[in-house]
Design an enzyme around this catalytic site. Structure first.
Site, mmCIF file in Angstrom:
data_model
loop_
_atom_site.group_PDB
_atom_site.id
_atom_site.type_symbol
_atom_site.label_atom_id
_atom_site.label_comp_id
_atom_site.label_asym_id
_atom_site.label_seq_id
_atom_site.Cartn_x
_atom_site.Cartn_y
_atom_site.Cartn_z
ATOM 1 N N LYS A 22 0.835 -1.208 0.000
ATOM 2 C CA LYS A 22 0.000 0.000 0.000
ATOM 3 C C LYS A 22 0.865 1.252 0.000
ATOM 4 O O LYS A 22 0.634 2.183 -0.781
ATOM 5 C CB LYS A 22 -0.917 -0.034 1.234
ATOM 6 N N SER A 23 1.867 1.284 0.880
ATOM 7 C CA SER A 23 2.716 2.481 0.976
ATOM 8 C C SER A 23 3.415 2.776 -0.351
ATOM 9 O O SER A 23 3.478 3.928 -0.793
ATOM 10 C CB SER A 23 3.808 2.273 2.030
ATOM 11 N N ARG A 27 2.892 5.970 -3.209
ATOM 12 C CA ARG A 27 4.049 6.795 -3.606
ATOM 13 C C ARG A 27 4.316 6.698 -5.100
ATOM 14 O O ARG A 27 4.647 7.698 -5.751
ATOM 15 C CB ARG A 27 5.288 6.343 -2.828
ATOM 16 N N GLY A 95 -4.704 8.082 5.457
ATOM 17 C CA GLY A 95 -3.836 9.051 6.137
ATOM 18 C C GLY A 95 -2.587 9.334 5.322
ATOM 19 O O GLY A 95 -2.078 10.461 5.314
ATOM 20 N N ASP A 319 2.567 -0.637 12.018
ATOM 21 C CA ASP A 319 1.242 -1.145 11.658
ATOM 22 C C ASP A 319 1.015 -2.577 12.125
ATOM 23 O O ASP A 319 -0.109 -3.089 12.049
ATOM 24 C CB ASP A 319 1.043 -1.037 10.136
ATOM 25 N N ARG A 393 -7.071 -2.778 10.013
ATOM 26 C CA ARG A 393 -6.131 -3.690 10.692
ATOM 27 C C ARG A 393 -6.783 -4.352 11.910
ATOM 28 O O ARG A 393 -6.438 -5.477 12.265
ATOM 29 C CB ARG A 393 -4.843 -2.960 11.041
#
Ligand code: S3P
Length: 436
Positions: A22-23, A27, A95, A319, A393
């Site tokens: 996801k991160s 990006r 976020g 996380d 999560r």
């Protein structure tokens, strides 16, 4: 709000391919939108959060085209968002999008956007990006000075030296992106290392970037150029399935194509200290290479012991800390997590949510202002009901607890898993099918 029951199962077995990171997906899309030439992204995560990113980028003028499992992003150029009319950008539940996108927008002189999201986003602070972006010359006006919705008014930015008050990859990334559009050098120092995907992609995009220990320097550029980006499997999503394999006796799975960037491997190190058997080489600590390392992990269930998580491990497992609590509940002895007050401002207050939910399943767990202490007995949790509180999560945590429990767990709000991992329930079903 969907409700689903997760029954105790036999061992997890077989090969497992986690969903895309996801991160890195956020990006990759964002930097591609800032490039002049089209950028191909392979294995872009198809989940609610990363769809919010694509929608926002389209509103800013980028073209998004799906070609099989590839995404082609036709960017508008670093200063190209200037051509758009401004307006409202909806970040949904994300976020990361909310904190990174303003770094780019802040450099679009004379344009203004309002950023808003769902009920959870409206509880998440943005003063942490407003402060550095304000010092660079942009204006951020937030509700109560702190929360979404907020407006970003772009300006000709100037470079700053910024000491991050918290180890946050989102804030670090925001300031680095703004640095691409600023006059002079922008320097960011982090108190302890956090995930470094933005830095690696900046190097790949040809940006003059330097990293000396915890000090990062970026210089402005005219354009970003990116070769195709392949997104690896997400170690944070994989961590849920790995935890299930560690807790359900007799399990053995092989995780393929998973990202093994050392800034994301904190959970694996903590689990190993607890007694987990995880075979597979990871990127050595402190490494920095433009390519994201990808590999394979062989995971087998094992009896676990309690451990203490060191403060510098917290950002590397941020996380996955709810899963550390879950492992702690099944382990023998105490598991202590401190210095993790950031968990209170995630998609939910993950300290109170984890403590209340695990307690409801029979765990003995103490809530601390900045973490928790789990008193494990080495016996499986009884089971019961978990309320996901709209947090992806927590929904997945409840499901894993159910598989390893004595009597099963009902997860209220399992749909939230789709924020990062739409195939979660199906993947669990497949891995447990062999022993059903
Ligand atoms: C993320 C950074 C972390 C993490 C979040 C994703 C990112 O947040 O919790 O899920 O992609 O940069 P912080 O930067 O607020 O610690």
């Amino acid at each position: 709000m969907g409700e689903r029951r997760f029954e105790p199962v036999g061992p997890l077995r077989g090969e497992y391919l986690p969903p895309a990171d996801k991160s890195i997906s956020h990006r990759a899309a964002l930097l591609a939108a800032m490039a002049d030439e089209p950028v191909v992204i392979r294995n872009y995560l198809d989940a609610a959060d990363t769809r919010s990113t694509l929608t926002a980028l389209e509103r800013l003028g980028a073209g998004i085209e799906r070609r099989g499992d590839e995404l082609v992003v036709r960017g508008v150029g670093l200063r190209g968002a200037l051509e758009t009319t401004g307006g409202l950008l909806d970040v949904g539940n994300s976020g990361t999008l909310m904190r990174m996108l303003p770094g780019w927008l802040a450099g679009q002189a004379g344009r203004r956007w309002t950023i808003d999201g769902d009920a959870s986003i409206r509880r998440r602070p943005v003063d942490r990006i407003a402060e550095p972006l304000g010092r660079m010359g942009a204006q951020i006006a937030a509700r109560e000075g702190r929360y979404p919705p907020f407006t970003v008014t772009g300006a000709q930015l100037r470079g700053i030296e910024y000491d991050l008050p918290v180890a946050s990859a989102q804030v670090k990334s925001c300031v680095l992106l703004a640095g691409l559009l600023a006059e002079g050098v922008t320097e960011v120092s982090e108190p302890v290392p956090s995930r470094d995907h933005t830095e690696r992609l900046l190097v790949r995009a040809g940006v003059p970037f330097e990293r000396r220990g915890r000090r990062l320097r970026v210089c402005p550029v005219d354009a970003l150029e990116l070769e195709p980006i392949a997104v690896p499997g997400d170690p944070s999503s994989a961590a849920f399935v790995i935890a299930a394999a560690l807790l359900v006796p007799g399990s053995r799975i092989v995780v393929r194509g998973v990202g093994l960037n050392w800034t994301r491997c904190g959970f694996l190190a903590i689990a190993e200290r607890m007694g987990a058997v995880i075979v597979g080489s990871r990127e050595p600590e402190g490494s920095f290479a433009p390519e994201e390392p990808v590999g394979e992990l062989d995971v087998a269930a094992a009896p676990l012991e309690g451990t203490t998580v060191a403060p510098e491990e917290v950002p590397l497992a941020i996380d996955e800390l709810p899963l550390v609590a879950l492992l702690g509940a099944f382990a023998d002895g105490d598991t202590v997590v401190r210095g993790a007050e950031e968990l209170r401002i995630k998609e939910s207050d993950r300290i109170s949510a984890v403590c209340e939910n695990l307690r409801a399943l029979g765990a003995e767990i103490e809530e601390l202002p900045d973490g928790f202490v789990v008193h494990g007995t080495g016996a499986p949790l009884r089971g019961g009901v978990v309320d996901a509180r709209g947090d992806h999560r927590l929904a997945m945590l409840g499901a894993i607890a159910g598989l390893a429990s004595q009597a099963g767990v009902v997860v209220r709000g399992i749909d939230a898993a789709a924020v990062s991992y739409p195939g979660f329930v199906d993947d669990l079903a497949r891995l447990t099918a062999a022993s059903a």
